[in-house]
Design a protein around this motif. Structure first.
Motif, mmCIF file in Angstrom:
data_model
loop_
_atom_site.group_PDB
_atom_site.id
_atom_site.type_symbol
_atom_site.label_atom_id
_atom_site.label_comp_id
_atom_site.label_asym_id
_atom_site.label_seq_id
_atom_site.Cartn_x
_atom_site.Cartn_y
_atom_site.Cartn_z
ATOM 1 N N ARG A 102 48.708 68.056 63.921
ATOM 2 C CA ARG A 102 48.640 69.513 63.837
ATOM 3 C C ARG A 102 48.004 70.119 65.094
ATOM 4 N N SER A 103 46.894 69.574 65.519
ATOM 5 C CA SER A 103 46.187 70.114 66.691
ATOM 6 C C SER A 103 46.573 69.414 67.984
ATOM 7 N N ASN A 104 47.391 68.349 67.901
ATOM 8 C CA ASN A 104 47.691 67.480 69.038
ATOM 9 C C ASN A 104 46.411 67.094 69.773
ATOM 10 N N SER A 105 45.496 66.509 69.012
ATOM 11 C CA SER A 105 44.250 66.026 69.598
ATOM 12 C C SER A 105 43.889 64.698 68.950
ATOM 13 N N CYS A 106 42.982 63.966 69.598
ATOM 14 C CA CYS A 106 42.574 62.652 69.109
ATOM 15 C C CYS A 106 41.079 62.647 68.817
ATOM 16 N N PHE A 107 40.718 61.967 67.758
ATOM 17 C CA PHE A 107 39.323 61.681 67.446
ATOM 18 C C PHE A 107 39.076 60.254 67.916
ATOM 19 N N THR A 108 38.230 60.112 68.935
ATOM 20 C CA THR A 108 38.240 58.888 69.731
ATOM 21 C C THR A 108 37.051 57.958 69.494
ATOM 22 N N GLY A 109 36.118 58.304 68.612
ATOM 23 C CA GLY A 109 34.963 57.427 68.449
ATOM 24 C C GLY A 109 34.308 57.179 69.796
ATOM 25 N N ASP A 110 34.282 55.903 70.220
ATOM 26 C CA ASP A 110 33.681 55.553 71.512
ATOM 27 C C ASP A 110 34.694 55.034 72.523
ATOM 28 N N VAL A 111 35.978 54.951 72.151
ATOM 29 C CA VAL A 111 36.936 54.310 73.049
ATOM 30 C C VAL A 111 37.274 55.194 74.253
ATOM 31 N N PHE A 112 37.080 56.503 74.132
ATOM 32 C CA PHE A 112 37.310 57.402 75.268
ATOM 33 C C PHE A 112 35.983 57.829 75.899
ATOM 34 N N GLY A 113 34.972 56.991 75.751
ATOM 35 C CA GLY A 113 33.733 57.169 76.491
ATOM 36 C C GLY A 113 32.783 58.198 75.917
ATOM 37 N N LEU A 114 31.760 58.486 76.744
ATOM 38 C CA LEU A 114 30.682 59.409 76.414
ATOM 39 C C LEU A 114 30.749 60.599 77.364
ATOM 40 N N SER A 115 30.621 61.796 76.812
ATOM 41 C CA SER A 115 30.615 62.996 77.653
ATOM 42 C C SER A 115 29.620 63.971 77.056
ATOM 43 N N MET A 153 40.414 65.716 73.376
ATOM 44 C CA MET A 153 39.813 64.574 72.693
ATOM 45 C C MET A 153 38.534 65.046 72.013
ATOM 46 N N HIS A 154 38.304 64.532 70.798
ATOM 47 C CA HIS A 154 37.069 64.819 70.066
ATOM 48 C C HIS A 154 36.218 63.553 70.099
ATOM 49 N N LEU A 155 35.156 63.565 70.892
ATOM 50 C CA LEU A 155 34.299 62.403 71.099
ATOM 51 C C LEU A 155 33.131 62.426 70.119
ATOM 52 N N THR A 156 32.688 61.249 69.710
ATOM 53 C CA THR A 156 31.450 61.197 68.925
ATOM 54 C C THR A 156 30.275 61.602 69.795
ATOM 55 N N HIS A 157 30.288 61.216 71.051
ATOM 56 C CA HIS A 157 29.189 61.545 71.976
ATOM 57 C C HIS A 157 29.744 62.307 73.182
ATOM 58 N N TYR A 158 29.996 63.659 73.356
ATOM 59 C CA TYR A 158 29.753 64.513 72.223
ATOM 60 C C TYR A 158 30.713 65.697 72.287
ATOM 61 N N GLY A 159 31.472 65.888 71.236
ATOM 62 C CA GLY A 159 32.244 67.101 71.085
ATOM 63 C C GLY A 159 33.646 67.046 71.684
ATOM 64 N N ARG A 160 34.259 68.222 71.749
ATOM 65 C CA ARG A 160 35.654 68.360 72.183
ATOM 66 C C ARG A 160 35.712 68.482 73.699
ATOM 67 N N VAL A 161 36.599 67.719 74.327
ATOM 68 C CA VAL A 161 36.820 67.812 75.776
ATOM 69 C C VAL A 161 38.310 67.933 76.045
ATOM 70 N N GLU A 162 38.616 68.697 77.083
ATOM 71 C CA GLU A 162 39.992 68.813 77.555
ATOM 72 C C GLU A 162 40.085 68.042 78.878
ATOM 73 N N HIS A 163 40.988 68.432 79.794
ATOM 74 C CA HIS A 163 41.145 67.720 81.070
ATOM 75 C C HIS A 163 41.346 66.220 80.822
ATOM 76 N N VAL A 164 42.181 65.889 79.838
ATOM 77 C CA VAL A 164 42.284 64.513 79.344
ATOM 78 C C VAL A 164 42.724 63.546 80.438
ATOM 79 N N ALA A 165 43.749 63.900 81.215
ATOM 80 C CA ALA A 165 44.252 62.972 82.235
ATOM 81 C C ALA A 165 43.190 62.696 83.299
ATOM 82 N N LYS A 166 42.467 63.742 83.713
ATOM 83 C CA LYS A 166 41.411 63.545 84.717
ATOM 84 C C LYS A 166 40.307 62.650 84.176
#
Length: 307
Positions: free
Chosen positions: A165-178, A219-232
Motif C-alpha cells: 500500500r505505501s510501497n515501503s519496507c520495514f527493515t529491522g536491522d538489515v538496512f542499517g542504523l540511521s 524504509m522504516h528502520l528500527t533504529h530509527y524511523g522513516r528514511v527516504e533517499h533509498v538508493a543513496k
C-alpha cells in the motif's frame, strides 16, 4: 504518523529516538511491526489508543527478528492483544515459544540483573498463536498485503516486510542504523549493524540489493524511523560493509584486535559523518554510537573467528 496509516512508536529503549516499533492501521484493524522490550508495552498500547484502536482490533505482531530490542516484549504485548497472532521467521519461532535459550545466551553476556532491568523477564508466546513466516509469506491485514522477505546478513532469522500500500519496507536491522541526530542538509546518515554472532557480509549485500530492487519510496528502520533517499543510503551501506570487512581483515592478527577494531570503526564513521556535513565532532559521535561501535566490533570478531 506518516501517510498510509503507519505510526512510528518510540519504545523508550536506551534513549529517545533510538528504538522504533510501528503500527500499521488498515480499515480499523492493526498490525504491529516489532515491539521493543517489556517496558515498551505501555507505549504500544498508548499508540493503539491514539490511533483510535482497541487491543482487540490488533490482528498481528510481526517480528523482523528475535533480538531483544525488537522482540523482547512480544509475550507481554500479546497477552494484552486477545486476537493477535505473531508472525516470525521460521528460525525464530521456537525462541518465541520457549525464550529460555534467548535469555540464557544474553544473560551469559550481560548477567541476570542487567537483563532484568534492561529487558524484563521474557514471557513465552503460546505456540498456537505463532505463525512461521518463510520467504514470500503474506500477512493479510484487512486486505492489505504485507509481504515477508527472508533477509539474512544481520541475523539468519531476519525478515523484512514490504508494504504494498505505501510501497515501503520495514527493515529491522538489515538496512542499517540511521539516527536522526546525524541528519544534515545532505539528508540521513546511515551505517550497517553487524550484530555479535551472525554477521554475513555477502548475505547482507544481497539482502540490501533485494530490498532496493523493489524500488520502495521509503524504509522504516528500527533504529530509527522513516528514511527516504533509498538508493543513496543503500550505496552508503554497501561501501561501509566492504570497508568494515577490510578493517576486520587488517586487524585479524593484532594482539589487541578488539581495540584496533573499535578505533578503526570510530575513524570510519567519524570520517563519513564529517563528509556528510555533520559538524559535532568525534566525541559527540562516540557518545551517540559508542554502543553500536562496540557491537559492530564484536560482530566482526565473531565473523573473523568463523572464517
Amino acid at each position: 504518523m506518516t501517510a498510509h496509516g503507519i505510526h512510528t512508536i518510540d519504545t523508550g529503549f536506551v534513549r529517545p529516538c533510538f528504538d522504533a516499533a510501528y503500527l500499521i492501521v488498515e480499515r480499523g484493524r492493526g498490525a504491529f511491526v516489532d515491539c521493543g522490550t517489556n517496558f515498551a508495552v505501555p507505549r504500544m498500547l498508548a499508540a493503539l489508543d491514539a490511533a483510535g484502536l482497541a487491543p482487540g482490533d490488533v490482528d498481528w505482531l510481526i517480528l523482523t527478528h528475535v533480538h531483544l530490542d525488537h522482540a523482547g516484549g512480544a509475550g507481554e504485548l500479546l497477552a494484552r492483544l486477545p486476537n493477535a497472532r505473531l508472525a516470525v521467521h521460521p528460525r525464530g519461532a521456537r525462541h518465541m515459544i520457549d525464550p529460555s535459550r534467548l535469555w540464557a545466551g544474553a544473560s551469559a553476556v550481560y548477567g541476570e540483573e542487567v537483563m532484568e532491568s534492561t529487558y524484563g523477564r521474557l514471557r513465552p508466546v503460546p505456540a498456537e498463536r505463532v505463525v512461521e513466516a518463510p520467504d514470500g509469506h503474506v500477512v493479510d491485514l484487512a486486505g492489505r498485503t504485507l509481504l515477508c522477505l527472508d533477509t539474512p546478513g544481520h541475523a539468519r532469522h531476519h525478515l523484512a516486510v514490504h508494504d504494498e500500500r505505501s510501497n515501503s519496507c520495514f527493515t529491522g536491522d538489515v538496512f542499517g542504523l540511521s539516527y536522526r541526530e546525524f541528519d544534515t542538509a545532505n539528508g540521513p546518515f546511515i551505517l550497517p549493524t553487524t550484530s555479535p554472532v551472525q554477521f554475513d557480509p555477502a548475505a547482507l549485500h544481497a539482502s540490501i540489493r533485494r530490498l532496493v530492487a523493489l524500488q520502495p519510496a521509503a524504509m522504516h528502520l528500527t533504529h530509527y524511523g522513516r528514511v527516504e533517499h533509498v538508493a543513496k543510503l543503500a550505496g552508503d551501506l554497501h561501501a561501509q560493509i566492504d570497508a568494515m570487512v577490510a578493517i576486520a581483515r587488517a586487524a585479524q592478527d593484532q594482539p589487541d584486535r578488539h581495540a584496533v577494531l573499535t578505533g578503526a570503526l570510530t575513524d570510519l564513521y567519524a570520517g563519513r559523518a564529517a563528509a556528510h556535513g555533520w559538524t559535532q565532532g568525534r566525541a559527540a559521535l562516540v557518545a551517540l554510537l559508542g554502543m553500536d561501535i562496540e557491537l559492530n566490533a564484536q560482530g566482526l570478531e565473531v565473523w573473523l573467528d568463523q572464517q
